[in-house]
Design a protein around this motif. Structure first.
Motif, mmCIF file in Angstrom:
data_model
loop_
_atom_site.group_PDB
_atom_site.id
_atom_site.type_symbol
_atom_site.label_atom_id
_atom_site.label_comp_id
_atom_site.label_asym_id
_atom_site.label_seq_id
_atom_site.Cartn_x
_atom_site.Cartn_y
_atom_site.Cartn_z
ATOM 1 N N LYS A 143 30.364 2.950 -10.301
ATOM 2 C CA LYS A 143 28.764 2.504 -10.828
ATOM 3 C C LYS A 143 30.728 1.448 -11.888
ATOM 4 C CE LYS A 143 25.748 2.041 -14.207
ATOM 5 N NZ LYS A 143 25.221 3.035 -15.020
ATOM 6 N N GLU A 144 31.750 1.962 -11.873
ATOM 7 C CA GLU A 144 32.802 0.708 -12.253
ATOM 8 C C GLU A 144 33.878 1.022 -12.475
ATOM 9 O OE1 GLU A 144 32.524 -0.793 -17.067
ATOM 10 O OE2 GLU A 144 32.242 0.425 -17.002
ATOM 11 N N ARG A 157 40.168 -5.147 -7.272
ATOM 12 C CA ARG A 157 39.701 -5.823 -7.066
ATOM 13 C C ARG A 157 38.726 -5.672 -5.804
ATOM 14 N NH1 ARG A 157 44.487 -9.659 -10.301
ATOM 15 N NH2 ARG A 157 42.961 -10.056 -11.797
ATOM 16 N N GLN A 160 36.536 -4.703 -5.567
ATOM 17 C CA GLN A 160 35.079 -5.159 -5.904
ATOM 18 C C GLN A 160 34.810 -6.131 -5.550
ATOM 19 O OE1 GLN A 160 36.881 -8.583 -9.075
ATOM 20 N NE2 GLN A 160 35.172 -7.542 -10.680
ATOM 21 N N GLY A 164 31.135 -4.945 -4.439
ATOM 22 C CA GLY A 164 31.041 -5.148 -5.726
ATOM 23 C C GLY A 164 30.620 -4.423 -7.137
ATOM 24 N N PRO A 166 32.029 -3.604 -10.443
ATOM 25 C CA PRO A 166 32.731 -4.434 -12.043
ATOM 26 C C PRO A 166 34.515 -3.533 -12.566
ATOM 27 C CG PRO A 166 30.545 -3.391 -12.626
ATOM 28 C CD PRO A 166 30.632 -3.480 -10.702
ATOM 29 N N ILE A 167 34.651 -4.854 -13.066
ATOM 30 C CA ILE A 167 36.042 -4.041 -13.125
ATOM 31 C C ILE A 167 36.335 -4.292 -14.792
ATOM 32 C CG2 ILE A 167 39.292 -4.310 -12.937
ATOM 33 C CD1 ILE A 167 38.442 -5.131 -10.285
ATOM 34 N N ARG A 168 36.542 -3.357 -15.472
ATOM 35 C CA ARG A 168 37.296 -3.986 -16.687
ATOM 36 C C ARG A 168 38.799 -3.074 -16.960
ATOM 37 N NH1 ARG A 168 35.954 -0.076 -20.550
ATOM 38 N NH2 ARG A 168 34.753 1.334 -19.552
#
Length: 313
Positions: A143-144, A157, A160, A164, A166-168
């Motif tokens: 999910k993340e 990346r 991502q 799709g 998401p990245i923190r």
């Protein structure tokens, strides 16, 4: 051997890998390039196909050349694993869990890794630390993604772009305050006199960014731009603040301190070897295993002694 590589005797390498694979319990084969194969442009895709045919094991190639620093090789290896093993899923598939990329032993001590594991484990979500092959196989279902060092950015990346996710690119503030409380306490003692001093943090970029945020929050009276991140390693443009520095070598670090003779430097004690004389600032020890091979901070009184012994040895 060099001559085997130069003469194109790839069959010798494949035979050695086949023999090793027969003796060991392994899940895949990794070919890591050294200077000679890089110079002569060895066809690693062909070698990978040969190894897979002979051993039946999936094989990746990490196209290093022996002339760059550790984080580029770690980044290439992680990205190669994602490319090879991440299994496709429907784009509308249910996503669950958090993936943590870049948690390498060269960037984090055992105690820091344990602290991060414990902190993230409190969250009500499954965590994948990409220390097992299954974590790469199931990466598209995450999910993340949490990237904790630049070594994990390239692979994150890619995931991502393809899925799709998401990245923190950060470290949790609670981890920073827990793992580096001693550094923050010593910094507070130095800033008690109210004197305006530059603060330079030298480490891998994402950890240094997290420490900078913690300092700015703890000391809101610091002027804008008072805390700078500098690194000898990868410095991602998207994560840079204005004024952040990429040191190409010790000379750049030395030149910065000559221009800021009263600065507070938060970095590995080994950096004391590059401090100019005279220097009126302070070095707060923040070990970076990739730099010095040390895992734990030393007592402040030993910093200069350690540096002098390192020079003489």
């Amino acid at each position: 051997r060099d001559m085997d590589a130069i003469m194109g005797r790839d069959a010798n390498l494949v035979a050695k890998i086949r023999e090793a694979a027969a003796e060991l319990t392994v899940s895949f084969v990794g070919l890591v390039s050294t200077p000679v194969p890089a110079i002569i442009a060895t066809d690693f895709r062909a070698v990978c196909r040969m190894v897979e045919k002979e051993t039946g094991l999936p094989t990746i190639a990490v196209r290093t050349d022996g002339t760059r620093l550790y984080d580029r090789g770690a980044s290439a290896a992680c990205d190669a694993l994602v490319q090879k093993f991440t299994a496709p899923i429907p784009h509308d598939a249910m996503r669950t869990g958090l993936g943590v990329l870049g948690l390498t032993p060269l960037d984090f001590s055992r105690e820091e890794r344990a602290s991060l594991h414990a902190l993230l484990g409190r969250e009500d979500t499954p965590i994948r630390f990409f220390d097992r092959l299954d974590d790469f196989r199931e990466a598209a279902r995450l999910k993340e993604l949490l990237v904790v060092s630049p070594a994990g950015l390239k692979a994150a990346r890619r995931l991502q772009r393809q899925w799709g996710i998401p990245i923190r690119a950060e470290l949790p503030p609670a981890f920073i305050h827990e793992a580096f409380s001693a550094v923050l306490s010593r910094l507070a003692a130095l800033l008690q006199d109210g004197q305006q001093r530059e603060i330079l943090i030298v480490h891998q970029q994402i950890l240094a960014n997290g420490l900078r945020l913690a300092i700015c929050q703890r000391f809101p009276a610091l002027p804008a731009g008072a805390v700078t991140v500098g690194s000898f390693f990868l410095l991602d443009r998207e994560l840079q603040w204005e004024g952040d520095l990429h040191f190409r070598g010790e000379q750049d670090f030395h030149a910065y301190l000559q221009a800021h003779p009263d600065a507070i430097v938060i970095g590995d004690a080994l950096l004391a070897r590059a401090v100019p004389e005279p220097f009126g600032g302070t070095l707060l020890d923040l070990p970076h295993f990739a730099l010095s091979g040390r895992k734990a901070p030393m007592h402040p009184s030993r910093t200069l002694e350690y540096a002098k012994n390192s020079i003489s040895n």
